[in-house]
Motif scaffolding. Structure first.
Motif, short mmCIF file in Angstrom:
data_model
loop_
_atom_site.label_atom_id
_atom_site.label_comp_id
_atom_site.label_asym_id
_atom_site.label_seq_id
_atom_site.Cartn_x
_atom_site.Cartn_y
_atom_site.Cartn_z
N PRO A 24 0.83 -1.20 0.00
CA PRO A 24 0.00 0.00 0.00
C PRO A 24 0.88 1.26 0.00
N ALA A 25 0.50 2.24 -0.81
CA ALA A 25 1.25 3.50 -0.89
C ALA A 25 1.35 4.18 0.48
N SER A 26 0.40 3.92 1.35
CA SER A 26 0.42 4.53 2.69
C SER A 26 1.58 4.04 3.54
N ARG A 27 2.25 2.97 3.11
CA ARG A 27 3.40 2.45 3.84
C ARG A 27 4.73 2.80 3.18
N VAL A 28 4.70 3.60 2.13
CA VAL A 28 5.92 3.98 1.42
C VAL A 28 6.24 5.44 1.71
N ARG A 29 7.51 5.71 2.01
CA ARG A 29 7.97 7.08 2.24
C ARG A 29 9.10 7.39 1.27
N VAL A 30 9.12 8.62 0.77
CA VAL A 30 10.21 9.10 -0.07
C VAL A 30 11.10 9.93 0.83
N VAL A 31 12.37 9.57 0.92
CA VAL A 31 13.30 10.25 1.80
C VAL A 31 13.98 11.36 1.01
N VAL A 32 13.63 12.60 1.34
CA VAL A 32 14.22 13.73 0.65
C VAL A 32 15.42 14.25 1.44
N SER A 33 15.23 14.45 2.72
CA SER A 33 16.34 14.87 3.57
C SER A 33 16.14 14.26 4.95
N GLU A 35 18.73 13.12 8.36
CA GLU A 35 20.06 12.98 8.93
C GLU A 35 19.98 12.14 10.19
N PRO A 36 20.61 11.02 10.22
CA PRO A 36 21.28 10.36 9.10
C PRO A 36 20.25 9.72 8.17
N PRO A 37 20.59 9.51 6.91
CA PRO A 37 19.64 8.86 6.00
C PRO A 37 19.43 7.41 6.42
N PRO A 38 18.25 6.87 6.21
CA PRO A 38 18.01 5.47 6.59
C PRO A 38 18.81 4.53 5.70
N PRO A 62 10.48 3.88 12.32
CA PRO A 62 9.87 2.63 12.80
C PRO A 62 10.42 1.47 11.97
N PRO A 63 10.07 0.22 12.28
CA PRO A 63 10.56 -0.90 11.47
C PRO A 63 10.30 -0.65 9.98
N HIS A 64 11.36 -0.79 9.18
CA HIS A 64 11.30 -0.39 7.78
C HIS A 64 12.30 -1.16 6.94
N ARG A 65 12.22 -0.92 5.62
CA ARG A 65 13.20 -1.46 4.68
C ARG A 65 13.44 -0.40 3.61
N ARG A 77 15.81 7.90 -1.88
CA ARG A 77 15.57 6.58 -1.30
C ARG A 77 14.08 6.39 -1.02
N LEU A 78 13.61 5.18 -1.23
CA LEU A 78 12.25 4.82 -0.87
C LEU A 78 12.32 3.90 0.33
N VAL A 79 11.46 4.16 1.30
CA VAL A 79 11.41 3.36 2.51
C VAL A 79 10.03 2.73 2.61
N VAL A 80 9.99 1.41 2.82
CA VAL A 80 8.73 0.71 3.05
C VAL A 80 8.63 0.46 4.55
N LEU A 81 7.53 0.91 5.14
CA LEU A 81 7.30 0.70 6.56
C LEU A 81 6.62 -0.65 6.78
N ARG A 82 6.99 -1.33 7.84
CA ARG A 82 6.37 -2.63 8.15
C ARG A 82 4.90 -2.44 8.46
N ASP A 83 4.57 -1.39 9.20
CA ASP A 83 3.20 -1.16 9.67
C ASP A 83 2.69 0.20 9.22
#
Length: 87
Positions: A24-33, A35-38, A62-65, A77-83
């Motif tokens: 779900p798109a609601s669990r995806v984050r775009v990391v723009v800035s 510190e420190p980057p994930p 939170p728990p992510h990938r 970077r794209l981050v997928v959240l577990r929850d």
């Protein structure tokens, strides 16, 4: 899924490796800035958490990938959240 190596793709079954997974798109984050980057840490599972299941020591994530962190990846970077989160 049979894990033949430590590569992230081997955490998934053959069907998911071939056909992909829906997130779900609601669990995806775009990391723009940030510190420190994930970044991803080596764990026994998919999510960046410590052995007790708590959030890893990476700031306030939170728990992510992180799914596009390799040198050949373009864009932020794209981050997928577990929850799901409220944010």
């Amino acid at each position: 899924a049979e894990q033949a190596s430590s590569a992230f793709r081997h955490h998934f079954c053959a069907a998911c490796q071939k056909d992909g997974v829906t997130i779900p798109a609601s669990r995806v984050r775009v990391v723009v800035s940030a510190e420190p980057p994930p970044v991803n840490i080596r764990t026994g599972g998919v999510w960046n958490v410590d052995k007790s299941g708590r959030v890893s020591q990476q700031g306030s994530w939170p728990p992510h990938r992180v799914v596009n962190q390799t040198a050949g990846s373009a864009g932020p970077r794209l981050v997928v959240l577990r929850d799901e989160t409220d944010e």
